[in-house]
Design a protein around this motif. Structure first.
Motif, short mmCIF file in Angstrom:
data_model
loop_
_atom_site.label_atom_id
_atom_site.label_comp_id
_atom_site.label_asym_id
_atom_site.label_seq_id
_atom_site.Cartn_x
_atom_site.Cartn_y
_atom_site.Cartn_z
N ILE A 91 12.00 -64.47 20.53
CA ILE A 91 12.73 -63.58 19.63
C ILE A 91 13.97 -63.04 20.33
O ILE A 91 13.91 -62.65 21.50
CB ILE A 91 11.87 -62.42 19.07
CG1 ILE A 91 11.16 -61.64 20.17
CG2 ILE A 91 10.86 -62.92 18.05
CD1 ILE A 91 10.39 -60.42 19.67
N ARG A 92 15.08 -63.09 19.60
CA ARG A 92 16.31 -62.44 20.08
C ARG A 92 16.32 -61.08 19.38
O ARG A 92 16.19 -61.02 18.16
CB ARG A 92 17.53 -63.27 19.73
CG ARG A 92 17.52 -64.61 20.51
CD ARG A 92 18.86 -65.35 20.48
NE ARG A 92 19.37 -65.52 19.14
CZ ARG A 92 20.50 -64.99 18.69
NH1 ARG A 92 21.26 -64.24 19.47
NH2 ARG A 92 20.87 -65.20 17.44
N VAL A 93 16.45 -60.02 20.17
CA VAL A 93 16.28 -58.68 19.61
C VAL A 93 17.43 -57.75 19.94
O VAL A 93 18.14 -57.94 20.93
CB VAL A 93 14.97 -58.02 20.11
CG1 VAL A 93 13.76 -58.91 19.81
CG2 VAL A 93 15.02 -57.68 21.59
N GLU A 94 17.57 -56.74 19.08
CA GLU A 94 18.38 -55.59 19.44
C GLU A 94 17.40 -54.54 19.96
O GLU A 94 16.56 -54.04 19.21
CB GLU A 94 19.12 -55.05 18.21
CG GLU A 94 20.32 -55.90 17.85
CD GLU A 94 20.96 -55.46 16.54
OE1 GLU A 94 20.49 -54.48 15.93
OE2 GLU A 94 21.91 -56.13 16.13
N GLN A 95 17.50 -54.27 21.24
CA GLN A 95 16.57 -53.36 21.90
C GLN A 95 17.12 -51.94 21.83
O GLN A 95 18.22 -51.70 22.29
CB GLN A 95 16.41 -53.79 23.37
CG GLN A 95 15.60 -52.84 24.23
CD GLN A 95 14.13 -52.90 23.90
OE1 GLN A 95 13.52 -53.95 23.94
NE2 GLN A 95 13.55 -51.75 23.55
#
Lengths: 142, 142
Positions: A95-99
């Motif tokens: 998963i590519r996420v905005e943390q």
């Protein structure tokens, strides 16, 4: 289906059929959508996968606590999923996420805050990108 | 050492002490050093870790074949390790690599060539960055 037809279907097909291990888990790698940095490696069971897909927020399954866990539920450091991918044999998820905040429970942006280098007798670690973004004792009220 | 001192040492110390699972493995994520793309998720045992660190080429342990495996030994698609990192509890490794050829045995650059999206009844996959870079039948002489 024969074993090889089954493998073809899993690798070349468009049905999502996660291959859970004996504990009912797949491995999940979360990277920062902006920087590409690997933030953490964790696990998802069927329910964590479903909730992540349905909500667009990362849910995991904690092997140590044996519990479903919404990332950030204690710390507030949630992960918004920008894109989810499955690997060839569907036993790993990326998963590519905005943390929001920082990913690691130690307070760092990423769990991978130490470099491994060859050294006399094997290997040694050194800190890299290891500044704490928050005080874990305050956040987790240890 | 007490349990909490042991955790502190593993998380904040500079001794490399990989935490192998019951099968003697740690999870390893390989990303492309140039693009940040996740290429693959695999496993390393103690010997694979040692060889990777000593040689600067990625070695893994295949769970299905129960064998040590130098990435690219059949295909020629080796991985030169640019940087290795360990995560907070040292049960996961991240390597940034220069990939020669393509990482996935299906012929794609990355094993993560399908996107997962929410859909009626759960999720569906779609291909993304899925062009084959080589013909696996030719490379692996199936």
């Amino acid at each position: 289906m024969s074993k090889s037809a089954d493998i073809d279907d899993r690798e070349e097909g468009l049905a999502f059929q996660p291959k859970f291990d004996a504990s009912g888990l797949v491995t999940c790698v979360a990277t920062d959508a902006a920087t590409g940095e690997v933030l953490m490696v964790a696990h998802m069971n069927d329910e964590a996968l479903r909730r992540t897909i349905a909500s667009g927020e990362a849910w995991y399954f904690s092997r140590s606590r044996k519990a479903l866990w919404r990332k950030g539920e204690t710390s507030g450091h949630t992960q918004r999923v920008v894109e989810m991918r499955a690997d060839c044999d569907q036993d790993a998820i990326w998963i590519r996420v905005e943390q929001s905040g920082a990913a690691c429970h130690t307070g760092r942006c990423s769990c991978f805050y130490r470099k491994v280098d060859a050294a006399e007798g094997g290997a040694r670690l050194s800190f890299v990108d290891a500044e704490k973004q928050f005080d874990p004792k305050a956040v987790y009220r240890k």
